[in-house]
Design an enzyme around this catalytic site. Structure first.
Site, short mmCIF file in Angstrom:
data_model
loop_
_atom_site.label_atom_id
_atom_site.label_comp_id
_atom_site.label_asym_id
_atom_site.label_seq_id
_atom_site.Cartn_x
_atom_site.Cartn_y
_atom_site.Cartn_z
N ARG A 91 49.05 25.86 45.04
CA ARG A 91 48.31 26.91 44.62
C ARG A 91 46.69 26.59 45.17
O ARG A 91 46.61 25.27 45.26
CB ARG A 91 48.29 26.92 43.12
CG ARG A 91 49.55 27.22 42.51
CD ARG A 91 49.99 28.70 43.03
NE ARG A 91 51.08 29.05 41.90
CZ ARG A 91 52.33 29.60 42.33
NH1 ARG A 91 52.31 30.13 43.34
NH2 ARG A 91 53.34 29.72 41.40
N THR A 92 45.96 27.61 45.01
CA THR A 92 44.78 27.11 45.58
C THR A 92 43.78 26.71 44.28
O THR A 92 44.00 27.46 43.16
CB THR A 92 43.86 28.77 45.89
OG1 THR A 92 44.83 29.34 47.07
CG2 THR A 92 42.42 28.50 46.32
N ARG A 93 43.41 25.73 44.42
CA ARG A 93 42.60 25.09 43.23
C ARG A 93 41.22 25.34 43.13
O ARG A 93 40.50 25.26 42.22
CB ARG A 93 42.81 23.50 43.35
CG ARG A 93 44.22 23.20 43.30
CD ARG A 93 44.44 21.72 43.12
NE ARG A 93 45.75 21.30 43.09
CZ ARG A 93 46.30 20.20 43.03
NH1 ARG A 93 45.42 19.07 43.10
NH2 ARG A 93 47.57 19.99 42.65
#
Length: 195
Positions: free
Chosen positions: A73-75
């Site tokens: 996931r995009t953090r």
């Protein structure tokens, strides 16, 4: 004499060396990797709906991991825009934003449009990750195109678009894959002003 002849023939020697090098390169160079590089792809069938792998063979790929490793996931956002200002006043609504987008701490992109018009009555301004704003813009453009294709004279109001975007962002946040945006939805048709 002899030194002058060597200097005069140096460009010819370089040319001859380039010709020798060029003729020693194979004419058909394939950029495709060897077939054994595809073993993990041929051994497992990808599931495009869930982003994982449905069945795995002897390649060692598990069903919880994608072909290229675990699903991530995009953090944190990469290309971001600053704040958007919305003002509701007696005669209308005004949105304001700068056009600069930053790549990390570098002010990299000087001309990024972060306020966009949808249909006849709605304007959306976004701060945060620019690629997430593009994704949301595509969703709202699709809704607007659907309304146009129906050709019944009905277009979604700014309140309806706001409710839709609120639900999309809430859903993504609950799946631990949030859209990294702050949105302002504005619009109206004279009497009803929404911000």
């Amino acid at each position: 004499g002899e030194d002058h002849e060597l200097r005069a023939s140096a460009p010819l020697m370089r040319l001859a060396l380039l010709v020798v090098l060029a003729t020693s390169i194979p004419t058909a160079v394939s950029a495709r990797p060897a077939p054994d590089m595809y073993s993990c792809i041929t051994a497992a069938r990808a599931d495009p709906l869930h982003g994982g792998v449905v069945e795995a063979a002897e390649s060692g790929t598990s069903a919880s991991h994608g072909v290229d490793g675990p699903m991530t996931r995009t953090r944190q956002p990469i290309v971001t825009g600053g704040s958007v200002l919305g003002i509701k006043y007696r005669d209308g609504i005004m949105l304001a934003a700068d056009t600069r987008a930053s790549y990390g701490s570098l002010a990299r992109f000087p001309d990024m449009e972060r306020i966009k018009r949808f249909g006849e009555k709605t304007i959306i301004g976004a701060g945060g990750d620019y690629s997430d704003f593009q994704q949301l813009s595509d969703m709202v453009d699709g809704m607007d195109q659907f309304d146009r294709n129906m050709n019944d004279g009905y277009f979604k109001t700014p309140r309806e678009i706001h409710s839709y975007l609120r639900a999309v962002m809430y859903n993504r946040r609950n799946r631990f894959n949030p859209l990294w945006n702050y949105l302002l939805v504005a619009g109206g048709d004279g009497q009803d002003k929404f911000l």
